[in-house]
Design a protein around this motif. Structure first.
Motif, short mmCIF file in Angstrom:
data_model
loop_
_atom_site.label_atom_id
_atom_site.label_comp_id
_atom_site.label_asym_id
_atom_site.label_seq_id
_atom_site.Cartn_x
_atom_site.Cartn_y
_atom_site.Cartn_z
N ALA A 65 6.67 1.32 -4.82
CA ALA A 65 6.55 -0.11 -4.52
C ALA A 65 7.66 -0.48 -3.55
O ALA A 65 8.83 -0.15 -3.79
CB ALA A 65 6.69 -0.94 -5.79
N ILE A 74 6.79 3.63 -9.18
CA ILE A 74 5.92 2.91 -10.11
C ILE A 74 5.01 3.92 -10.81
O ILE A 74 4.72 4.98 -10.27
CB ILE A 74 5.06 1.84 -9.40
CG1 ILE A 74 4.34 2.42 -8.19
CG2 ILE A 74 5.91 0.64 -9.03
CD1 ILE A 74 3.33 1.50 -7.55
N SER A 80 4.75 -5.18 -11.11
CA SER A 80 5.51 -5.62 -9.94
C SER A 80 5.17 -7.07 -9.65
O SER A 80 3.99 -7.46 -9.70
CB SER A 80 5.15 -4.78 -8.70
OG SER A 80 5.61 -3.46 -8.83
N HIS A 88 5.56 -6.68 1.43
CA HIS A 88 5.36 -5.69 0.37
C HIS A 88 4.31 -4.65 0.75
O HIS A 88 3.46 -4.90 1.60
CB HIS A 88 4.96 -6.37 -0.94
CG HIS A 88 3.69 -7.16 -0.85
ND1 HIS A 88 3.65 -8.40 -0.26
CD2 HIS A 88 2.44 -6.89 -1.26
CE1 HIS A 88 2.40 -8.86 -0.32
NE2 HIS A 88 1.65 -7.96 -0.92
#
Length: 128
Positions: A65, A74, A80, A88
Motif C-alpha cells: 500500500a 498489506i 487501509s 494512493h
C-alpha cells in the motif's frame, strides 16, 4: 448484471469469490461498497480522489500500500484508510489475486458499475 441492494451480505465471502477488477455492490446517498480483485503483479492504479474518503479491507493475498509518502506491506485482515485528496496505489506482490472490499464516502462510481479488468475500467468513459 444489476447492483445488489440487500442491506446485509456476507462481504468477506463475496470478496473472496469475486474475480472482477471492480464490482459495485451497494450505493447509497453518502457511501458505496465495492468488491475488487487485483491480479498477480497488478495494481489498482495510482490515483487521488478529491472529495472522497476511501477504506480498503483486504481479505486474500498480499501486496504493498502506498498512501501519500508512506509505503507498507498489506495482507488479509488489514485495513487501509485513504483520506480525500491523498495520492494512493495498491500493488499485488503475492501469488494469486489480491482480493478486497472497499468503501467510498461519498460514492465514487456509478451504481451497478462492473469492470472485468483494469484495462476495461481505464477505457470506461464514466470513469474518466
Amino acid at each position: 448484471m444489476t447492483e445488489t441492494m440487500e442491506t446485509t451480505q456476507p462481504i468477506v465471502e463475496m470478496a473472496k469469490a469475486n474475480d472482477e477488477f471492480r464490482k459495485v455492490l451497494m450505493t447509497g446517498d453518502k457511501m458505496q461498497v465495492v468488491l475488487m480483485a487485483i491480479p498477480e503483479g497488478g495494481d489498482i492504479g495510482a490515483e487521488t480522489h478529491d472529495g472522497h474518503d476511501q477504506v480498503l479491507i483486504f481479505v486474500e493475498g498480499q501486496g504493498t500500500a502506498k498512501i501519500g509518502d508512506t509505503e507498507t506491506g498489506i495482507q488479509a485482515g488489514d485495513l487501509s484508510f485513504v483520506p480525500s485528496g491523498e495520492f494512493h496505489n495498491f500493488v499485488n506482490t503475492g501469488s494469486g489475486m489480491l482480493k478486497l472490499y472497499t468503501m467510498y464516502a461519498p460514492p465514487e462510481h456509478e451504481a451497478g458499475t462492473e469492470h472485468e479488468t483494469k484495462a476495461e475500467a481505464e477505457t470506461d468513459p464514466a470513469e474518466q
